[in-house]
Design an enzyme around this catalytic site. Structure first.
Site, PDB file in Angstrom:
ATOM      1  N   ALA A 198       0.865  -1.170   0.000  1.00 31.37           N
ATOM      2  CA  ALA A 198       0.000   0.000   0.000  1.00 31.37           C
ATOM      3  C   ALA A 198       0.907   1.226   0.000  1.00 31.37           C
ATOM      4  O   ALA A 198       2.068   1.151   0.427  1.00 31.37           O
ATOM      5  CB  ALA A 198      -0.895  -0.026   1.225  1.00 31.37           C
ATOM      6  N   GLY A 213       0.670  -4.889   1.015  1.00 27.48           N
ATOM      7  CA  GLY A 213      -0.495  -4.933   0.135  1.00 27.48           C
ATOM      8  C   GLY A 213      -0.198  -5.587  -1.213  1.00 27.48           C
ATOM      9  O   GLY A 213      -1.103  -6.120  -1.856  1.00 27.48           O
ATOM     10  N   GLU A 249      -0.624  -9.130  -0.585  1.00 25.15           N
ATOM     11  CA  GLU A 249      -2.055  -9.347  -0.352  1.00 25.15           C
ATOM     12  C   GLU A 249      -2.834  -9.297  -1.663  1.00 25.15           C
ATOM     13  O   GLU A 249      -3.759 -10.084  -1.881  1.00 25.15           O
ATOM     14  CB  GLU A 249      -2.573  -8.288   0.636  1.00 25.15           C
ATOM     15  CG  GLU A 249      -1.945  -8.470   2.021  1.00 25.15           C
ATOM     16  CD  GLU A 249      -2.256  -7.325   2.962  1.00 25.15           C
ATOM     17  OE1 GLU A 249      -1.803  -6.193   2.685  1.00 25.15           O
ATOM     18  OE2 GLU A 249      -2.942  -7.531   3.963  1.00 25.15           O
TER      19      GLU A 249
HETATM   20  C1  HXC Z   1       5.108   4.301  -1.306  1.00 25.33           C
HETATM   21  C2  HXC Z   1       7.047   3.319  -2.014  1.00 25.33           C
HETATM   22  C3  HXC Z   1       6.686   2.096  -1.402  1.00 25.33           C
HETATM   23  C4  HXC Z   1       5.415   2.046  -0.744  1.00 25.33           C
HETATM   24  C5  HXC Z   1       8.603   1.827  -2.315  1.00 25.33           C
HETATM   25  N1  HXC Z   1       8.244   3.110  -2.556  1.00 25.33           N
HETATM   26  N2  HXC Z   1       7.670   1.203  -1.618  1.00 25.33           N
HETATM   27  N3  HXC Z   1       6.263   4.398  -1.957  1.00 25.33           N
HETATM   28  N4  HXC Z   1       4.662   3.166  -0.724  1.00 25.33           N
HETATM   29  N5  HXC Z   1       4.935   0.926  -0.190  1.00 25.33           N
HETATM   30  C6  HXC Z   1       9.023   4.123  -3.286  1.00 25.33           C
HETATM   31  C7  HXC Z   1      10.180   4.666  -2.490  1.00 25.33           C
HETATM   32  O1  HXC Z   1       9.753   5.662  -1.600  1.00 25.33           O
HETATM   33  C8  HXC Z   1      11.077   5.198  -3.598  1.00 25.33           C
HETATM   34  O2  HXC Z   1      10.581   6.429  -4.090  1.00 25.33           O
HETATM   35  C9  HXC Z   1      10.862   4.184  -4.711  1.00 25.33           C
HETATM   36  O3  HXC Z   1       9.615   3.549  -4.439  1.00 25.33           O
HETATM   37  C10 HXC Z   1      11.947   3.132  -4.776  1.00 25.33           C
HETATM   38  O4  HXC Z   1      12.050   2.521  -3.505  1.00 25.33           O
HETATM   39  P1  HXC Z   1      13.435   2.362  -2.717  1.00 25.33           P
HETATM   40  O5  HXC Z   1      13.110   2.137  -1.300  1.00 25.33           O
HETATM   41  O6  HXC Z   1      14.359   3.483  -3.033  1.00 25.33           O
HETATM   42  O7  HXC Z   1      14.003   1.036  -3.388  1.00 25.33           O
HETATM   43  P2  HXC Z   1      14.956  -0.066  -2.733  1.00 25.33           P
HETATM   44  O8  HXC Z   1      16.034   0.589  -1.918  1.00 25.33           O
HETATM   45  O9  HXC Z   1      15.350  -0.980  -3.854  1.00 25.33           O
HETATM   46  O10 HXC Z   1      14.027  -0.880  -1.712  1.00 25.33           O
HETATM   47  C11 HXC Z   1      12.954  -1.644  -2.187  1.00 25.33           C
HETATM   48  C12 HXC Z   1      12.026  -2.023  -0.995  1.00 25.33           C
HETATM   49  C13 HXC Z   1      11.628  -0.756  -0.215  1.00 25.33           C
HETATM   50  C14 HXC Z   1      12.763  -3.012  -0.077  1.00 25.33           C
HETATM   51  C15 HXC Z   1      10.814  -2.744  -1.589  1.00 25.33           C
HETATM   52  O11 HXC Z   1      11.103   0.194  -1.134  1.00 25.33           O
HETATM   53  C16 HXC Z   1      10.596  -0.975   0.832  1.00 25.33           C
HETATM   54  O12 HXC Z   1      10.854  -1.523   1.895  1.00 25.33           O
HETATM   55  N6  HXC Z   1       9.355  -0.522   0.543  1.00 25.33           N
HETATM   56  C17 HXC Z   1       8.260  -0.587   1.516  1.00 25.33           C
HETATM   57  C18 HXC Z   1       7.762  -1.999   1.674  1.00 25.33           C
HETATM   58  C19 HXC Z   1       6.649  -2.046   2.683  1.00 25.33           C
HETATM   59  O13 HXC Z   1       6.832  -1.722   3.872  1.00 25.33           O
HETATM   60  N7  HXC Z   1       5.458  -2.402   2.235  1.00 25.33           N
HETATM   61  C20 HXC Z   1       4.281  -2.492   3.100  1.00 25.33           C
HETATM   62  C21 HXC Z   1       3.533  -1.197   3.056  1.00 25.33           C
HETATM   63  S1  HXC Z   1       2.182  -1.216   4.154  1.00 25.33           S
HETATM   64  P3  HXC Z   1      11.281   7.845  -3.683  1.00 25.33           P
HETATM   65  O14 HXC Z   1      10.601   8.789  -4.609  1.00 25.33           O
HETATM   66  O15 HXC Z   1      10.904   8.046  -2.251  1.00 25.33           O
HETATM   67  O16 HXC Z   1      12.740   7.659  -3.899  1.00 25.33           O
HETATM   68  C22 HXC Z   1       0.988  -2.138   3.414  1.00 25.33           C
HETATM   69  C23 HXC Z   1      -0.293  -2.453   4.136  1.00 25.33           C
HETATM   70  C24 HXC Z   1      -0.537  -1.514   5.220  1.00 25.33           C
HETATM   71  O17 HXC Z   1       1.135  -2.586   2.341  1.00 25.33           O
HETATM   72  C25 HXC Z   1      -1.785  -1.808   6.025  1.00 25.33           C
HETATM   73  C26 HXC Z   1      -1.826  -0.862   7.182  1.00 25.33           C
HETATM   74  C27 HXC Z   1      -3.137  -0.297   7.555  1.00 25.33           C
END
Ligand code: HXC
Length: 259
Positions: free
Chosen positions: A66, A110, A113
């Site tokens: 998400a 997400g 999911e």
């Molecule tokens: C918004 C995201 C994102 C996300 C990545 N990006 N994941 N933006 N939401 N979930 C964006 C980053 O901010 C960045 O943009 C660009 O994508 C590239 O990501 P990087 O982090 O620079 O890449 P990398 O170093 O290769 O790492 C990849 C990654 C990491 C390991 C996948 O991006 C990461 O951990 N992402 C989050 C994963 C996560 O926590 N997902 C769960 C979300 S919560 P910018 O412009 O900033 O450079 C969910 C449910 C929630 O899904 C329910 C709660 C109510």
């Protein structure tokens, strides 16, 4: 119809939907949900379309979750009043025709999911699955704690949700999360091949088979067996059942109408 966050194309009877925010690793914003819901509704409503494939653009991610940037400033009342994430059930899970998730790269939070909402997952060897929400101070909100547990069992689901670690494609296949692994370069072709195979099947039978397996996922055995029998009996009333069985007896391929 055109969309801002996804690409949709029809290849004969197969609809290919591609999440298209590669700069954000295809993070699932509300806009993505709106676009996906419209695309799945259009797919379901179009009798020429018989199977769909969902994949992510770029080779890095199916979807990295998400959209965290959209959620960071929301408070609990916002999430509650907007019934945040409920649209995934009505807009995506409710799709009645079959669809396959072709997972390349990250399928996190997400993203994992969403892949689990598909009828089944084909994974690239590069695929990585995880429920890392705990690291953000939250938990899965789009079905992850439920679907992952049903797919891989309590031990591994707990492990994934509590540690937030990622699981590679091979572990995911061993655990029963994905149906099979293919080399990343062949992922889309393989998924489209499966979709074409499914699209050549009698469409109502495809919908009923999907519904039956989902019922196994959602109810007890006695209810599931009864529902299976009733749905089977209903299918025998279709023209495609007559065609399918007649074609077998006459040793020719069946030609199915979807009725
Ligand atoms: C918004 C995201 C994102 C996300 C990545 N990006 N994941 N933006 N939401 N979930 C964006 C980053 O901010 C960045 O943009 C660009 O994508 C590239 O990501 P990087 O982090 O620079 O890449 P990398 O170093 O290769 O790492 C990849 C990654 C990491 C390991 C996948 O991006 C990461 O951990 N992402 C989050 C994963 C996560 O926590 N997902 C769960 C979300 S919560 P910018 O412009 O900033 O450079 C969910 C449910 C929630 O899904 C329910 C709660 C109510």
């Amino acid at each position: 119809m055109t969309y801002d966050t996804i690409l949709v194309e029809q290849r004969d009877a197969v609809t290919l939907i591609t999440l298209n925010r590669p700069q954000a690793l295809n993070a699932l914003s509300s806009h993505v949900l709106k676009d996906l819901s419209a695309a799945f509704a259009a797919y379901d409503a179009d009798p020429s379309q018989r199977c769909a494939v969902l994949t992510g653009s770029g080779d890095k991610a199916f979807a990295a979750g998400a959209d965290i940037k959209e959620m960071v400033d929301k408070d609990a009342a916002d999430f509650f009043l907007q019934d945040f994430f409920s649209g995934w059930q009505t807009g995506v899970v409710a799709t009645r025709k079959p669809w396959i998730a072709a997972v390349n790269g990250f399928a996190l939070g997400g993203g994992c999911e969403l892949a689990m909402m598909a009828d089944y997952i084909i994974a690239a060897d590069s695929a990585r699955f995880g429920q890392p929400e705990i690291k953000l101070g939250v938990a899965p909100g789009m079905g992850g704690s439920q679907r992952l547990t049903r797919a891989v069992g309590k031990a591994k689901a707990m492990d994934m949700c509590l540690t937030g670690r990622m699981m590679g494609a091979e572990e995911a296949e061993r655990a029963g999360l994905v149906s099979r692994i293919v080399p990343a370069a062949e992922l889309l072709d393989e998924a489209l091949k499966d979709a074409a195979l499914i699209a050549a099947m009698p469409p109502m039978a495809a919908m009923v088979n999907k519904e039956m397996v989902n019922i196994a996922f959602e109810t007890g055995l006695a209810q599931g067996l009864l529902t299976e029998r009733r749905l089977f009996q209903i299918l025998t009333a279709t023209e495609d059942k007559k065609e399918g069985m007649t074609a077998f007896v006459e040793k020719r391929p069946g030609v199915f109408k979807g009725r």
